[in-house]
Design an enzyme around this catalytic site. Sequence first.
Site, mmCIF file in Angstrom:
data_model
loop_
_atom_site.group_PDB
_atom_site.id
_atom_site.type_symbol
_atom_site.label_atom_id
_atom_site.label_comp_id
_atom_site.label_asym_id
_atom_site.label_seq_id
_atom_site.Cartn_x
_atom_site.Cartn_y
_atom_site.Cartn_z
ATOM 1 N N CYS A 118 46.249 25.708 29.713
ATOM 2 C CA CYS A 118 45.218 25.834 28.661
ATOM 3 C C CYS A 118 45.790 26.343 27.346
ATOM 4 C CB CYS A 118 44.101 26.761 29.134
ATOM 5 S SG CYS A 118 43.310 26.164 30.615
ATOM 6 N N HIS A 260 39.988 30.096 23.365
ATOM 7 C CA HIS A 260 39.992 29.073 24.417
ATOM 8 C C HIS A 260 38.642 29.091 25.129
ATOM 9 C CE1 HIS A 260 40.900 26.723 27.854
ATOM 10 N NE2 HIS A 260 41.059 27.735 28.697
ATOM 11 N N ASN A 290 35.491 23.827 30.665
ATOM 12 C CA ASN A 290 36.868 24.160 30.273
ATOM 13 C C ASN A 290 37.701 22.878 30.278
ATOM 14 O OD1 ASN A 290 39.491 25.040 30.088
ATOM 15 N ND2 ASN A 290 39.347 26.574 31.718
HETATM 16 N N1 ACO Z 1 28.143 28.623 42.913
HETATM 17 C C1 ACO Z 1 27.582 29.582 43.641
HETATM 18 N N2 ACO Z 1 28.251 30.594 44.199
HETATM 19 C C2 ACO Z 1 29.579 30.665 43.953
HETATM 20 C C3 ACO Z 1 30.243 29.687 43.175
HETATM 21 C C4 ACO Z 1 29.462 28.638 42.651
HETATM 22 N N3 ACO Z 1 30.006 27.664 41.874
HETATM 23 N N4 ACO Z 1 31.553 30.008 43.116
HETATM 24 C C5 ACO Z 1 31.711 31.137 43.821
HETATM 25 N N5 ACO Z 1 30.534 31.524 44.328
HETATM 26 C C6 ACO Z 1 30.229 32.702 45.149
HETATM 27 C C7 ACO Z 1 31.411 33.227 45.907
HETATM 28 O O1 ACO Z 1 31.572 32.517 47.111
HETATM 29 C C8 ACO Z 1 31.017 34.658 46.112
HETATM 30 O O2 ACO Z 1 30.105 34.733 47.181
HETATM 31 P P1 ACO Z 1 30.161 35.977 48.206
HETATM 32 O O3 ACO Z 1 29.847 37.206 47.379
HETATM 33 O O4 ACO Z 1 29.102 35.637 49.207
HETATM 34 O O5 ACO Z 1 31.536 35.980 48.764
HETATM 35 C C9 ACO Z 1 30.236 35.013 44.851
HETATM 36 O O6 ACO Z 1 29.844 33.752 44.266
HETATM 37 C C10 ACO Z 1 31.046 35.778 43.828
HETATM 38 O O7 ACO Z 1 32.294 35.126 43.679
HETATM 39 P P2 ACO Z 1 33.380 35.680 42.685
HETATM 40 O O8 ACO Z 1 34.571 34.790 42.714
HETATM 41 O O9 ACO Z 1 33.579 37.144 42.952
HETATM 42 O O10 ACO Z 1 32.591 35.510 41.305
HETATM 43 P P3 ACO Z 1 33.002 36.048 39.893
HETATM 44 O O11 ACO Z 1 31.938 36.923 39.400
HETATM 45 O O12 ACO Z 1 34.408 36.546 39.855
HETATM 46 O O13 ACO Z 1 32.942 34.711 39.022
HETATM 47 C C11 ACO Z 1 34.415 33.059 38.059
HETATM 48 C C12 ACO Z 1 33.802 33.628 39.337
HETATM 49 C C13 ACO Z 1 33.311 32.492 37.181
HETATM 50 C C14 ACO Z 1 35.370 31.946 38.449
HETATM 51 C C15 ACO Z 1 35.163 34.206 37.303
HETATM 52 O O14 ACO Z 1 36.044 34.877 38.174
HETATM 53 C C16 ACO Z 1 35.942 33.686 36.125
HETATM 54 O O15 ACO Z 1 35.357 33.315 35.126
HETATM 55 N N6 ACO Z 1 37.298 33.659 36.215
HETATM 56 C C17 ACO Z 1 38.122 33.029 35.202
HETATM 57 C C18 ACO Z 1 38.314 31.613 35.621
HETATM 58 C C19 ACO Z 1 38.875 30.735 34.553
HETATM 59 O O16 ACO Z 1 38.531 30.835 33.390
HETATM 60 N N7 ACO Z 1 39.763 29.815 34.947
HETATM 61 C C20 ACO Z 1 40.337 28.872 34.046
HETATM 62 C C21 ACO Z 1 41.670 29.307 33.684
HETATM 63 S S1 ACO Z 1 42.373 28.418 32.369
HETATM 64 C C22 ACO Z 1 43.495 27.251 32.916
HETATM 65 O O17 ACO Z 1 44.656 27.348 32.593
HETATM 66 C C23 ACO Z 1 43.104 26.118 33.771
#
Ligand code: ACO
Length: 333
Positions: A118, A260, A290
């Site tokens: 990214c 980003h 993204n």
């Molecule tokens: N829909 C519903 N529930 C979901 C989903 C979904 N799409 N995805 C995960 N969950 C659930 C999980 O299973 C978990 O359930 P549990 O509590 O029963 O185990 C719960 O939601 C919480 O999951 P977390 O992973 O702890 O959620 P978090 O609050 O951390 O949010 C997210 C996840 C949005 C991915 C966050 O961590 C984030 O924004 N991270 C950055 C990711 C990012 O920007 N990546 C791109 C990088 S750039 C590149 O170079 C490609």
Amino acid sequence: MKLYKTKIQGTGKYHPEKVLTNEELSKTVDTSDEWITQRTGIKERRISDLSKDEHPSGMAARAAKEAMKNAGWEPNDVDCILFATTIPDMMLPNTASMLQAALGITNNCACLDVNAACTGWLYGLQMANSLIQTGVYKKVLLVGTEMASGFNNWEDRSTCVLFGDGSGVTALEAQEGDSESFILDSILGSDSSKRMALAMPNGAAMSPITHEILDNKEQYITMDGQVVFKNAVKTMASHCSTLLRRNGLTNDDIDWFIPHQANLRIIETVGKLLDFPAERVITNVQKYANTSSATIPTAMHEAVMDGRIKRGQKVMLAAFGAGLTSGAAILQF
Ligand code: ACO
């Protein structure tokens, strides 16, 4: 040695026609519009159709034609193509060469792919600026394009909701003498100690594709979302603070901030850490999700076309991605 300044002479973008909304996605994977919106701000994303040539070079060709038209360039004016992408058209040749052909460029210009996930377009910006400043090239086509649907596991709700496809292209041109447009400063880095927090470990030299990998659906992206989140906000905010401090600037001097577009929570947290006014932060993640290396150039293009970003204004950029790479830049548009 004579030094030139780098002007963003033209911008362009392309997103595939096919829209995939959160509601549609929640019919095929266990998620909901509410969860995706609350956690990421994303409402919909665009998905490529290969039968319409919406692969990386095909999307980039459409965006590049718009950028070159806005810059007043002919295809053979281009001295160098820097193509930031994570997933290339093919392993060989590079996607910059594919784009050269698609644009009908026949001058044998330099063609290089840049993979910093990214942060790729921002890495390309520093490289292009160095090449232009030192007089090596006069006109550089800087591309940020991603066909993220190619690395998405559509059965993995923790990643597939986050990404989309698209292309942003910037036409960068050397300026002599006084110019109100230039790249003021930039900073890049990578924390390889966290390199596996965002990875696609299979399908290349260390782990070629096998039937077992395909059967287990292990050819796709893997991510530790919380590690990525924490690192993203920390590095983007600290790079911006460093750039502001070492150039004697404050938030008041910056007209627009384009971070980003990974998700709105990351963008809002970075804004809060920097104490940067939300009304001067440009976002489009809601519409496109993204799109990796394409997010900054597409958001910039939209803000230029709708009149928000004007000539002579200061724009701050920041990105992070797999690696974990990161960077920031301040430019005068
Ligand atoms: N829909 C519903 N529930 C979901 C989903 C979904 N799409 N995805 C995960 N969950 C659930 C999980 O299973 C978990 O359930 P549990 O509590 O029963 O185990 C719960 O939601 C919480 O999951 P977390 O992973 O702890 O959620 P978090 O609050 O951390 O949010 C997210 C996840 C949005 C991915 C966050 O961590 C984030 O924004 N991270 C950055 C990711 C990012 O920007 N990546 C791109 C990088 S750039 C590149 O170079 C490609």
